[in-house]
Motif scaffolding. Sequence first.
Motif, PDB file in Angstrom:
ATOM      1  N   ARG A  95       0.832  -1.199   0.000  1.00  0.00           N
ATOM      2  CA  ARG A  95       0.000   0.000   0.000  1.00  0.00           C
ATOM      3  C   ARG A  95       0.866   1.248   0.000  1.00  0.00           C
ATOM      4  O   ARG A  95       1.946   1.264   0.585  1.00  0.00           O
ATOM      5  CB  ARG A  95      -0.885   0.044   1.253  1.00  0.00           C
ATOM      6  CG  ARG A  95      -1.796  -1.156   1.409  1.00  0.00           C
ATOM      7  CD  ARG A  95      -2.551  -1.102   2.722  1.00  0.00           C
ATOM      8  NE  ARG A  95      -3.345  -2.308   2.939  1.00  0.00           N
ATOM      9  CZ  ARG A  95      -4.060  -2.539   4.023  1.00  0.00           C
ATOM     10  NH1 ARG A  95      -4.094  -1.628   5.008  1.00  0.00           N
ATOM     11  NH2 ARG A  95      -4.749  -3.655   4.146  1.00  0.00           N
ATOM     12  N   VAL A  96       0.369   2.292  -0.660  1.00  0.00           N
ATOM     13  CA  VAL A  96       1.005   3.606  -0.575  1.00  0.00           C
ATOM     14  C   VAL A  96       0.002   4.567   0.039  1.00  0.00           C
ATOM     15  O   VAL A  96      -1.213   4.397  -0.116  1.00  0.00           O
ATOM     16  CB  VAL A  96       1.501   4.133  -1.935  1.00  0.00           C
ATOM     17  CG1 VAL A  96       2.653   3.289  -2.461  1.00  0.00           C
ATOM     18  CG2 VAL A  96       0.381   4.237  -2.952  1.00  0.00           C
ATOM     19  N   ALA A  97       0.537   5.561   0.737  1.00  0.00           N
ATOM     20  CA  ALA A  97      -0.333   6.558   1.361  1.00  0.00           C
ATOM     21  C   ALA A  97       0.391   7.892   1.457  1.00  0.00           C
ATOM     22  O   ALA A  97       1.623   7.937   1.567  1.00  0.00           O
ATOM     23  CB  ALA A  97      -0.765   6.101   2.758  1.00  0.00           C
ATOM     24  N   LYS A  98      -0.402   8.933   1.404  1.00  0.00           N
ATOM     25  CA  LYS A  98       0.065  10.275   1.727  1.00  0.00           C
ATOM     26  C   LYS A  98      -0.398  10.544   3.152  1.00  0.00           C
ATOM     27  O   LYS A  98      -1.551  10.242   3.493  1.00  0.00           O
ATOM     28  CB  LYS A  98      -0.537  11.299   0.776  1.00  0.00           C
ATOM     29  CG  LYS A  98      -0.086  11.136  -0.659  1.00  0.00           C
ATOM     30  CD  LYS A  98      -0.783  12.128  -1.550  1.00  0.00           C
ATOM     31  CE  LYS A  98      -0.355  11.946  -2.990  1.00  0.00           C
ATOM     32  NZ  LYS A  98      -1.062  12.869  -3.886  1.00  0.00           N
ATOM     33  N   VAL A  99       0.488  11.068   3.964  1.00  0.00           N
ATOM     34  CA  VAL A  99       0.141  11.289   5.368  1.00  0.00           C
ATOM     35  C   VAL A  99       0.611  12.671   5.802  1.00  0.00           C
ATOM     36  O   VAL A  99       1.596  13.194   5.302  1.00  0.00           O
ATOM     37  CB  VAL A  99       0.760  10.188   6.271  1.00  0.00           C
ATOM     38  CG1 VAL A  99       0.228   8.815   5.886  1.00  0.00           C
ATOM     39  CG2 VAL A  99       2.279  10.172   6.195  1.00  0.00           C
ATOM     40  N   GLU A 100      -0.138  13.242   6.730  1.00  0.00           N
ATOM     41  CA  GLU A 100       0.244  14.520   7.336  1.00  0.00           C
ATOM     42  C   GLU A 100      -0.537  14.660   8.628  1.00  0.00           C
ATOM     43  O   GLU A 100      -1.703  14.277   8.697  1.00  0.00           O
ATOM     44  CB  GLU A 100      -0.059  15.687   6.402  1.00  0.00           C
ATOM     45  CG  GLU A 100       0.477  17.001   6.924  1.00  0.00           C
ATOM     46  CD  GLU A 100       0.377  18.127   5.911  1.00  0.00           C
ATOM     47  OE1 GLU A 100       0.769  19.244   6.284  1.00  0.00           O
ATOM     48  OE2 GLU A 100      -0.093  17.902   4.782  1.00  0.00           O
ATOM     49  N   GLY A 101       0.113  15.206   9.657  1.00  0.00           N
ATOM     50  CA  GLY A 101      -0.515  15.301  10.970  1.00  0.00           C
ATOM     51  C   GLY A 101      -0.406  13.966  11.684  1.00  0.00           C
ATOM     52  O   GLY A 101       0.534  13.207  11.465  1.00  0.00           O
ATOM     53  N   GLU A 102      -1.389  13.689  12.544  1.00  0.00           N
ATOM     54  CA  GLU A 102      -1.339  12.481  13.375  1.00  0.00           C
ATOM     55  C   GLU A 102      -2.395  11.472  12.963  1.00  0.00           C
ATOM     56  O   GLU A 102      -3.503  11.831  12.585  1.00  0.00           O
ATOM     57  CB  GLU A 102      -1.542  12.848  14.842  1.00  0.00           C
ATOM     58  CG  GLU A 102      -0.405  13.654  15.422  1.00  0.00           C
ATOM     59  CD  GLU A 102      -0.525  13.821  16.928  1.00  0.00           C
ATOM     60  OE1 GLU A 102      -1.602  13.543  17.503  1.00  0.00           O
ATOM     61  OE2 GLU A 102       0.468  14.244  17.535  1.00  0.00           O
ATOM     62  N   HIS A 103      -2.034  10.219  13.075  1.00  0.00           N
ATOM     63  CA  HIS A 103      -2.969   9.106  12.908  1.00  0.00           C
ATOM     64  C   HIS A 103      -3.597   8.879  14.282  1.00  0.00           C
ATOM     65  O   HIS A 103      -3.760   9.836  15.046  1.00  0.00           O
ATOM     66  CB  HIS A 103      -2.197   7.882  12.404  1.00  0.00           C
ATOM     67  CG  HIS A 103      -3.046   6.818  11.775  1.00  0.00           C
ATOM     68  ND1 HIS A 103      -3.585   5.792  12.505  1.00  0.00           N
ATOM     69  CD2 HIS A 103      -3.444   6.617  10.498  1.00  0.00           C
ATOM     70  CE1 HIS A 103      -4.280   5.003  11.706  1.00  0.00           C
ATOM     71  NE2 HIS A 103      -4.210   5.488  10.474  1.00  0.00           N
ATOM     72  N   VAL A 104      -3.968   7.671  14.637  1.00  0.00           N
ATOM     73  CA  VAL A 104      -4.516   7.345  15.951  1.00  0.00           C
ATOM     74  C   VAL A 104      -3.703   6.208  16.559  1.00  0.00           C
ATOM     75  O   VAL A 104      -3.093   5.418  15.844  1.00  0.00           O
ATOM     76  CB  VAL A 104      -6.006   6.913  15.880  1.00  0.00           C
ATOM     77  CG1 VAL A 104      -6.879   8.066  15.427  1.00  0.00           C
ATOM     78  CG2 VAL A 104      -6.200   5.712  14.978  1.00  0.00           C
ATOM     79  N   TRP A 105      -3.725   6.120  17.885  1.00  0.00           N
ATOM     80  CA  TRP A 105      -3.137   4.970  18.548  1.00  0.00           C
ATOM     81  C   TRP A 105      -3.942   3.735  18.146  1.00  0.00           C
ATOM     82  O   TRP A 105      -5.173   3.751  18.192  1.00  0.00           O
ATOM     83  CB  TRP A 105      -3.184   5.124  20.064  1.00  0.00           C
ATOM     84  CG  TRP A 105      -2.136   6.038  20.604  1.00  0.00           C
ATOM     85  CD1 TRP A 105      -2.319   7.328  21.028  1.00  0.00           C
ATOM     86  CD2 TRP A 105      -0.760   5.733  20.793  1.00  0.00           C
ATOM     87  NE1 TRP A 105      -1.123   7.848  21.463  1.00  0.00           N
ATOM     88  CE2 TRP A 105      -0.148   6.880  21.334  1.00  0.00           C
ATOM     89  CE3 TRP A 105       0.032   4.607  20.556  1.00  0.00           C
ATOM     90  CZ2 TRP A 105       1.210   6.938  21.645  1.00  0.00           C
ATOM     91  CZ3 TRP A 105       1.377   4.652  20.860  1.00  0.00           C
ATOM     92  CH2 TRP A 105       1.957   5.811  21.396  1.00  0.00           C
ATOM     93  N   HIS A 106      -3.238   2.689  17.735  1.00  0.00           N
ATOM     94  CA  HIS A 106      -3.913   1.445  17.364  1.00  0.00           C
ATOM     95  C   HIS A 106      -2.920   0.284  17.440  1.00  0.00           C
ATOM     96  O   HIS A 106      -1.722   0.494  17.601  1.00  0.00           O
ATOM     97  CB  HIS A 106      -4.542   1.540  15.970  1.00  0.00           C
ATOM     98  CG  HIS A 106      -3.563   1.706  14.848  1.00  0.00           C
ATOM     99  ND1 HIS A 106      -2.922   2.901  14.584  1.00  0.00           N
ATOM    100  CD2 HIS A 106      -3.116   0.830  13.922  1.00  0.00           C
ATOM    101  CE1 HIS A 106      -2.126   2.748  13.547  1.00  0.00           C
ATOM    102  NE2 HIS A 106      -2.218   1.486  13.117  1.00  0.00           N
TER     103      HIS A 106
END
Length: 132
Positions: free
Chosen positions: A33-44
Amino acid sequence: MTTEPIALSSALASFDALWSPRVVTRVDDYDVRVAKVEGEHVWHVHDETDEFFLVLDGELSIALREPGGERTVRLARGAVFTVPRGTEHKPSAPGGAAILMFERTGTSSVGDRRDGAIPGHVDATTGHPLGS
């Protein structure tokens, strides 16, 4: 799944959504998988599978809750890291990043989190087809 080469730059250019991974291809029972990310994800946490990260552009931080406490790993462009199964973690990228992940097919992007406290900027998905 295509039988032709896929340019990761083209795959990333095909969508704008953040924290919304696209499945580029499959390897046995795993999605690439590819993703663009910025900021925060969540605890998981992913209780049944490891999660592999490769930073294609930018910088990604992954906070980890492990026996003995919390720590954060920082991944620059070109760096890889595997979050071991059963390890609670929270990715973040204050300046933005493009990442590639290996995850078992069907693995949710928010892991085993079921509390409903998933912010709107995080897509709870098992990965979208490339081009969607």
